[in-house]
Each structure stands twice: as C-alpha cells, then as structure tokens.
Design an enzyme around this catalytic site. Structure first.
Site, PDB file in Angstrom:
ATOM      1  N   GLU A  75       0.813  -1.219   0.000  1.00 38.17           N
ATOM      2  CA  GLU A  75       0.000   0.000   0.000  1.00 38.17           C
ATOM      3  C   GLU A  75       0.850   1.274   0.000  1.00 38.17           C
ATOM      4  O   GLU A  75       0.432   2.300  -0.536  1.00 38.17           O
ATOM      5  CB  GLU A  75      -0.936   0.026   1.214  1.00 38.17           C
ATOM      6  CG  GLU A  75      -2.066  -0.983   1.154  1.00 38.17           C
ATOM      7  CD  GLU A  75      -1.719  -2.303   1.809  1.00 38.17           C
ATOM      8  OE1 GLU A  75      -2.615  -3.171   1.944  1.00 38.17           O
ATOM      9  OE2 GLU A  75      -0.536  -2.479   2.204  1.00 38.17           O
ATOM     10  N   PHE A 137     -11.161  -6.918  14.111  1.00 46.22           N
ATOM     11  CA  PHE A 137     -10.120  -7.384  13.185  1.00 46.22           C
ATOM     12  C   PHE A 137      -9.798  -6.293  12.165  1.00 46.22           C
ATOM     13  O   PHE A 137     -10.681  -5.720  11.537  1.00 46.22           O
ATOM     14  CB  PHE A 137     -10.602  -8.659  12.471  1.00 46.22           C
ATOM     15  CG  PHE A 137      -9.617  -9.177  11.459  1.00 46.22           C
ATOM     16  CD1 PHE A 137      -8.396  -9.701  11.860  1.00 46.22           C
ATOM     17  CD2 PHE A 137      -9.907  -9.137  10.101  1.00 46.22           C
ATOM     18  CE1 PHE A 137      -7.492 -10.181  10.925  1.00 46.22           C
ATOM     19  CE2 PHE A 137      -9.014  -9.618   9.162  1.00 46.22           C
ATOM     20  CZ  PHE A 137      -7.800 -10.139   9.567  1.00 46.22           C
ATOM     21  N   GLN A 138      -8.531  -6.008  12.029  1.00 51.15           N
ATOM     22  CA  GLN A 138      -8.007  -4.995  11.103  1.00 51.15           C
ATOM     23  C   GLN A 138      -8.658  -3.616  11.316  1.00 51.15           C
ATOM     24  O   GLN A 138      -8.918  -2.884  10.372  1.00 51.15           O
ATOM     25  CB  GLN A 138      -8.157  -5.445   9.647  1.00 51.15           C
ATOM     26  CG  GLN A 138      -7.224  -6.595   9.292  1.00 51.15           C
ATOM     27  CD  GLN A 138      -7.127  -6.860   7.802  1.00 51.15           C
ATOM     28  OE1 GLN A 138      -8.048  -6.560   7.036  1.00 51.15           O
ATOM     29  NE2 GLN A 138      -6.007  -7.425   7.366  1.00 51.15           N
ATOM     30  N   LYS A 187     -17.531  -0.260   6.403  1.00 50.82           N
ATOM     31  CA  LYS A 187     -18.046  -1.227   5.430  1.00 50.82           C
ATOM     32  C   LYS A 187     -19.563  -1.135   5.277  1.00 50.82           C
ATOM     33  O   LYS A 187     -20.102  -1.288   4.174  1.00 50.82           O
ATOM     34  CB  LYS A 187     -17.633  -2.644   5.859  1.00 50.82           C
ATOM     35  CG  LYS A 187     -17.821  -3.701   4.788  1.00 50.82           C
ATOM     36  CD  LYS A 187     -17.179  -5.012   5.205  1.00 50.82           C
ATOM     37  CE  LYS A 187     -17.269  -6.046   4.082  1.00 50.82           C
ATOM     38  NZ  LYS A 187     -16.606  -7.324   4.475  1.00 50.82           N
ATOM     39  N   MET A 507      24.748   8.853   1.658  1.00 47.50           N
ATOM     40  CA  MET A 507      24.633  10.180   2.259  1.00 47.50           C
ATOM     41  C   MET A 507      24.934  10.138   3.745  1.00 47.50           C
ATOM     42  O   MET A 507      25.588  11.037   4.291  1.00 47.50           O
ATOM     43  CB  MET A 507      23.233  10.756   2.009  1.00 47.50           C
ATOM     44  CG  MET A 507      23.065  12.182   2.502  1.00 47.50           C
ATOM     45  SD  MET A 507      24.119  13.370   1.639  1.00 47.50           S
ATOM     46  CE  MET A 507      23.087  13.710   0.201  1.00 47.50           C
TER      47      MET A 507
END
Length: 618
Positions: A75, A137-138, A187, A507
C-alpha cells in the site's frame, strides 16, 4: 429543503444521467470519482474495502476499463504511485486501500504529500460503524492517525453524507495549497443503499472563504509600486523559485517575468523545472547541495524575489545570514502562513501566483518601471557559472556517478521525467540532469522518504505515457520498495531504472565521515548480498544489466536508453563519491564545502572538525 450540511454545485450544467437512481454507497463512490475526472486508481484490496473494490470491477466492466485499477506490491507503493501521478500530471491522485494495516501503510505517502503539497485522495475501508472502537479485526483509528499528517480527514458515519463527502475531499485536495485528503469509510456505509444526487458538497464555509480571499487578492498598482520602487534601485536582482511555482502552475509566468526584466533564477529542490536549466540565466538549484554558483549569486544579490518558496532549512539554515547583501526581499506565496515565518521580508503578496506574476509584468511594462540594464549583473552571474562550475574527478578508474548522469542526460536532453529515491543519488540527479519544463522532476523533498523513486516513476509513467520516465535510485533506497519492480513489468510500463550502487547508505556515510570522525554506524551495513540484476530478471525484465567498468559506460547506457520496454541498469559506482557542494549544519553559504574539484571563495573549504549538535538534521 436541502440538509444544512449540503450545498449544491453551482455549475449550472445538465443533471447527471444517474441522478435519482438508488444504488449502493460503493457505486456512489465510483460515480463521484468519475465526475472528478479520475483516470486511475492505485490500491490494494482487503476485507473492509471489498464492496468498493467490487464496484470498481463492475464499473470498469460497464465502461470498457475507463478507470483502471493499478495494484502495487504494498500500500505504501500505491500512495507513492498516486503521488508520482499527481506530480507529473497536476491532477489529483487516488488511492484505495483496506482498513487497519492497509490504511496505516499509507501514512508515510500521506505525510510525504502533505510536506510537498501534493494532491491525493485516499479512500480507506473501515470496520462497520457499530464495531468502531471495539478493536475489531483490522481496525485502526485512522481518523486519529491521519488527522496529524493529512490536509484533512473524513470519517463517514452518516451514509447520507457519503456522496457529498467524496466530492468535497477532491475540492480540498486540489484547492488552495494542495495536499492529501483521507476518507475513512466503514463497510456498512459502503453497503448502504441510497439515492444518488449527482451533485452537492459539504458546507465547509470557513475553508471556502479563506480560499476565496486568497484567490480574489489581485495585485493593485498601489501594491506593485513599492515593489518596483525597490526594483529600480536594484543592481543585482535574483529570483528564488520554490515548489509553490510548480504546484501553482506558475512556471510560464515566472519565466516571462524573468525574461522581461533579464533576471537570473535559482530554484529549490522542489522548484526544479521552473526555469529551463539549459538557459544562460538559470543557476540551477541553491541550498545545502545547490550549485556553488547559485549559492554565491544568493550571497551577491541585492534584491531577492522569493516566489512559492518557504526559506526552509535546506536553503536558509541560518536565516540571518541568508542573502546577506539583499537590501530588499520580496515574497510571493499562496499560503499566508509562510510569510515572515522564517525570514522577515520587506514586501509580500499572498494570492494566485500566475496572476500575480502577470500583473507585475504588466505594471512594469505599462509604467516603464525598471528599464535598467542588468548586463553587468548577468555578466557577473555568467562568470560565477564558469568559475564555480560543477566538476568531479574525470580521470578516475572508478565509475563516477556524475559521469553516468551526464551520459544519460545526453539522451534525455532535459525532456524526460526523472524520479529519484532519497540520498546521494537524489542530489546528483538534481545537480547534473537538465530540466526544460516543470513536472519533469519528481522527488521526496521535505520528508526525504527512501523508497519513493520507483513507485513514483510508475505513477508518472501512467500519467505521461508520451514521455521517457527514469527512476534514478540508490541500492539502499530502492530496497525499501523493491517489490514494485514486478509492478512495472506486470503493467508493461517502459520505466527505466538506474541503481547507483555504492554498497551502503552513501549520504549517511558522507555525513559520518565529515562530522562524526568517520564512525560508520549502521551505514556501511551488511546488506550487500542482493543481486539486483537477478532480482530484476526474476521480475520479468528482459533488459537487466550491471555496469562495472568505465570503458563500457557509453555503450551500455546507449543500449539501456534505446531499449523499448522496462529496463534495469545497476551501476557499481565509486563508493567514496560525495555530494558537493555542501553547506554543512550551522554554516552560511560563504562557508560552503566544495570538495576537491570545484573552486571556493568561501571562508572554509573543508570543516570536518565542526561540532554537530545532536539536534541537527541532515
């Protein structure tokens, strides 16, 4: 009677053909995306966003794939792809992810877009409304998390407001100072069925009033007069252009202003492309790793015109010593919070930059203000460019990264999109590539996010299929999102990837050598086992080559640049190659470190004994 939170679109256009149709919330989202001109969606699916992903599938099946879904490896990659798309096109990028880890994986790209003023809209799924706060959940508190890093966050708990919310998110993302907007959609709101209105936004009166106030602030003759009074007294004017010029689509107007009055131009890292770098009055980039001649011009100017720039720490690390000979500083910006934030200025304007630059030109020409001959100043600037030109060890037996970029630049001729990761390779690309137009340079500026380059290049290639897109990356930076190599070949994108491999965090090592007595803590790390060429071949690259010898460079780069599909080139560069010039922490431009191959006129050329406070940033 319409709800108090809803305002109607006042475009007076024909009603949407689906106006009045009952449909799921997920379909409402898709039709608003289409109305807002969405061309692509970048995202990864999951349980809480499944209803909307199903709507994406059905919408594309009905419209001949008019809004393709680009699926990344992660993602975070989706967020940077949307960012690259937005940076290259000037349009709003769209990201669609699931709840919990799907949304939290986009935190870094959202913050990155906020820091660089890039417009994206992130649509994240959320657990059903009754389950919010139950640690389901999630589930993650996205409104709390994203609220700290986004321009705005919406949590849609009232399905009746879904359509207006999505439409308003696009408005906020693209107007004023652009930025990322996140819409967290439970949802059950996606599954809700209601009437599609085809128009309407949320009532965000305060925001719209502030935007209108800035947009309506037109430069008057009274405001122009003190600017030109000071300009007439100037002998050495200089334009300092920042990322606001690019984001504000003002590059053409800034060029016209510079050309009308024959003023040299320096740009920030994010302002690259404002002025054609092949032109004689272009001094390229200023700042910590800017060209020596740009920084010396800032030292010498007596009238500084800052446009869409914010005097940030990469440019004005010591504000009191920045442009020390400037008798007058003017500052033009879209964001009122930037005025006097870092450096007090003598004249300022807050408003739309294209209109302001046009008004200044018109006033100057009409009133015949400042018909001065700046040839002596421009001759001085030309001498600075000759005397303090970029340079490096051209006799080295090791491959120098500067030479690699110069060779690629012969093919791109300032007309390709260059995306980078973050580190030494980023600065070398900024220094040695030419850019004839805006939106050809894509990099993570303020956040400095490693792993940005490859996914941003993917987004840019999808936005501009007519242009060559090259990701110039480092071995450490590309590791961060290496999984997106497969995304390039999956979608058959002709993105060209160059990895300048110096076997470590170059760097960080440079700073450790200069300021920490050479203690390479965690930067010369043991991640040296990766065979990048084999990794690219495993992901389907027909052209995947490693360049190890100077004598092969011209031929290999010719093959690489002429290859028509996805191409991968790893270059084993001098591991001790540094980024110079360099203005160290707490130093002014007259203390610039220029290295062994660029002359200096400063107080010190190498200050490795400088004490660095633990609070100093890169």
């Amino acid at each position: 009677m319409q709800p108090a939170w809803l305002i109607e679109k006042d475009d007076g256009g024909a009603p949407h053909p689906l106006q009045g149709t009952v449909m799921p919330g997920s379909d409402v989202i898709m039709h608003v995306l289409a109305q807002e001109g969405t061309e692509l969606i970048f995202g990864y699916s999951g349980g809480a966003i499944l209803p909307t992903y199903d709507a994406v599938f059905r919408y594309n099946a009905e419209t001949n794939e008019s809004m393709p879904l680009i699926v990344p490896a992660n993602e975070q990659g989706a967020g940077f792809m949307a960012s690259g798309y937005a940076r290259a096109s000037g349009k709003v990028g769209v990201v669609m992810v699931t709840s919990g880890p799907g949304a939290t994986n986009t935190v870094t790209p959202v913050r990155d877009c906020m820091a660089d003023s890039i417009p994206i809209v992130v649509i994240s799924g959320q657990v059903p409304t009754p389950a919010i706060g139950s640690d389901g959940f999630q589930e993650a508190p996205i409104a709390n998390i994203m609220g700290a890093v986004a321009k705005h966050i919406f949590l849609v708990t009232d399905p009746e407001k879904l359509e207006a919310t999505v439409r308003t998110a696009f408005e906020i993302a693209r107007t004023g100072r652009p930025g990322p907007v996140v819409i967290d959609i439970p949802k059950d709101v996606q599954n809700w069925e209601g009437v599609f209105q085809g128009k309407g936004k949320l009532l965000i009166r305060g925001y719209r009033e502030r935007i209108a106030e800035v947009a309506d602030n037109v430069l008057t003759d009274e405001q122009c007069r003190p600017f030109f009074d000071a300009f007439e007294k100037s002998e050495r004017p200089l334009i300092y252009a920042g990322g606001g010029v690019i984001n504000g689509n003002a590059a053409n107007e800034v060029r016209a202003f510079a050309d009308q009055f024959k003023i040299p131009v320096v740009t920030t890292l994010m302002g690259i492309g404002t002025y054609d770098t092949t032109q004689e009055r272009s001094l390229h980039m200023l700042g910590m790793h800017g060209t020596a001649f740009a920084n010396y011009a800032v030292e010498d100017c007596d009238f500084l015109i800052a446009i869409g720039a914010r005097f940030d720490d990469r440019v004005a690390a010591v504000p009191d010593k920045f442009a020390p000979r400037a008798k007058f500083i003017a500052h033009l910006d879209l964001d009122p919070s930037e005025i006097h934030k870092v450096k007090t200025v003598d004249w300022n304007y807050v408003g739309l930059l294209p209109l302001a630059m046009n008004n200044l030109v018109e006033y100057g020409v009409r009133t015949r203000k400042c018909n001065k001959d700046f040839r002596p100043w421009n001759e001085h600037v030309a001498k600075l460019k000759r005397t303090y030109a970029m340079n490096y060890d051209k006799q080295s037996a090791l491959i120098q990264p500067y030479a690699v970029i110069e060779e690629i630049n012969r093919y791109t001729n300032g007309q390709a999109i260059i995306s980078t990761g973050v580190g030494q390779h980023q600065m070398w690309a900024a220094q040695y590539f030419d850019f004839r137009s805006p939106r050809l340079w894509l990099t993570s500026g303020s956040m400095g996010t490693m792993g940005f380059g490859l996914p941003a290049a993917i987004g840019a290639q999808l936005a501009r299929p007519d242009l060559v897109v090259i990701d110039v990356d480092g071995d450490a930076s590309i590791r961060m999102n290496l999984g997106e190599l497969e995304t390039v070949t999956t979608y058959r994108l002709p993105v060209k990837i160059v990895v300048l491999n110096n076997l470590g965090d170059g760097m960080v090592k440079q700073w450790q050598k200069l300021f920490f007595k050479g203690r390479l803590s965690a930067s010369d790390k043991s991640l040296h086992k990766k065979d990048f060429v084999k990794a690219a071949q495993a992901d389907g690259y027909e052209y995947a080559v490693r360049l190890e010898h100077c004598e092969d460079m011209r031929q290999v780069i010719q093959e690489f640049m002429n290859f028509s599909g996805p191409a991968f080139l790893e270059v084993m560069i001098d591991p001790d190659a540094g980024v110079y010039p360099m203005v160290g922490p707490g130093m002014s431009y007259d203390q610039m470190i220029t290295g062994d191959y660029i002359p200096t006129r400063g107080l010190v050329e190498d200050d490795t004994q400088t004490d660095v406070d633990s609070s100093e940033m890169f």
